[in-house]
Design an enzyme around this catalytic site. Structure first.
Site, PDB file in Angstrom:
ATOM      1  N   ARG A  37      36.898  46.172  39.037  1.00 18.03           N
ATOM      2  CA  ARG A  37      36.452  45.354  40.173  1.00 18.03           C
ATOM      3  C   ARG A  37      37.466  44.263  40.490  1.00 18.03           C
ATOM      4  NH1 ARG A  37      35.869  40.151  41.742  1.00 18.03           N
ATOM      5  NH2 ARG A  37      35.109  39.655  39.649  1.00 18.03           N
ATOM      6  N   CYS A  62      43.690  37.652  43.422  1.00 19.18           N
ATOM      7  CA  CYS A  62      42.543  37.342  44.275  1.00 19.18           C
ATOM      8  C   CYS A  62      43.038  37.237  45.708  1.00 19.18           C
ATOM      9  CB  CYS A  62      41.875  36.036  43.852  1.00 19.18           C
ATOM     10  SG  CYS A  62      40.487  35.580  44.918  1.00 19.18           S
ATOM     11  N   HIS A  83      37.986  33.365  31.434  1.00 15.11           N
ATOM     12  CA  HIS A  83      38.531  34.316  32.417  1.00 15.11           C
ATOM     13  C   HIS A  83      39.848  33.727  32.914  1.00 15.11           C
ATOM     14  CE1 HIS A  83      37.835  37.349  35.778  1.00 15.11           C
ATOM     15  NE2 HIS A  83      38.857  36.640  36.220  1.00 15.11           N
TER      16      HIS A  83
END
Length: 286
Positions: free
Chosen positions: A13, A238, A205
């Site tokens: 993902r 991102c 993360h």
């Protein structure tokens, strides 16, 4: 402290969402199945987000329906709001992930709302998930620095993490989205957050933009964290965070942990063979 470390594989993902060329659904399914075969017990498969904003994840339902689901492996999905949750629930994920940001600028650009509005969305998702006794993880983006707002105060991250905990989130993943973390800055952030949230409810993360993600993990281990998100082959980035590069590579994290005597339950040799071609991107996979 425990020598067992839990790895949450987010490559399918968080890794693929940044790929410019559309990846065939069958290839995504094979990736998830192969990662599960390596012994990864938590895999974030896809996201039920708007295809207009993240077209790479438009086939979320098809991917979830096509993967093998061996017993004992948790397959999760990212959802931005209640509408996404209602779509996701038809595919029976084992867990869902919601998201907010420690900075207003990124929250507006990533999910098109304020931090306060994102918390309202999360409340709706938690109510829906609670009726189904479903695990909910919460991502906090930009816990160190925001590409739009600059440095983020540790106290700001701590307040938000505590709010998510009180709302009912099961785990809170602390995201260094643009990889700006240094050992001192990560340690200061964790010191503040641990005043508000038990260490057993936290995960790290860390993106590897500046090559410091393993340093951030080392600091986090010293603080007692035993759960980390990563992506095989270092896939990721991102689309809404300028400068953000790949996630820390799962195989590098596992190797570093094993060398320090930690246990992961992951077959490092198998994982390394799977991850090596991924470092060149999913477009190179046939």
């Amino acid at each position: 402290m425990s020598k067992r470390v839990r790895i949450i594989e987010v490559g399918p993902r968080d890794g693929l969402q940044n790929e410019a060329e559309t990846i065939p659904t069958g290839r995504k399914i094979r990736l998830v199945d192969t990662l599960a075969d390596c012994g990864l017990k938590q895999i974030e498969v896809t996201g039920f987000v708007s295809p207009r904003w993240v077209p790479q994840l438009a086939d979320a339902a098809e991917v979830m329906s096509g993967i093998n689901r061996p017993p004992g492996t948790c397959f999760s999905v990212l959802i931005p709001n209640l509408e996404g949750m209602k779509r996701a629930i038809r595919c029976a994920p084992d867990a869902v992930a919601v998201l907010t940001s420690a900075s207003e600028g990124f929250c507006q650009r990533n999910i098109n709302c304020s931090i306060a509005e994102s918390l309202n969305r999360i409340r709706s998702v938690l109510a829906f998930a609670g009726d189904r006794k479903m695990l909910v993880r919460a991502y906090i983006s930009n816990v160190i620095e925001c590409p739009y707002d600059g440095r983020v105060a540790p106290a700001q991250v701590a307040r938000l993490a505590h709010t998510l905990l009180t709302l009912g989130c099961d785990e809170i993943s602390l995201g260094d989205t643009i990889g700006a973390g240094t050992p001192d800055r990560v340690d200061a952030m964790l010191a503040a957050v641990l005043e508000a949230v038990p260490v057993t409810r936290l995960a790290g993360h860390y993106h590897n933009t500046n090559g410091r993600a393993l340093d951030s993990i080392k600091v986090s281990l010293a603080r007692g964290l035993r759960a980390f998100d990563s992506a095989a082959g270092g896939l990721g980035g991102c689309p809404f965070a300028p400068g953000a590069q790949g996630n820390v590579a799962t195989e590098q994290v596992v190797q570093a942990l094993h060398e320090e005597g930690y246990e992961t339950g992951i077959d490092l040799e198998h994982l390394t063979s799977v991850a090596a071609p991924l470092a060149h991107g999913m477009r190179s996979q046939q």
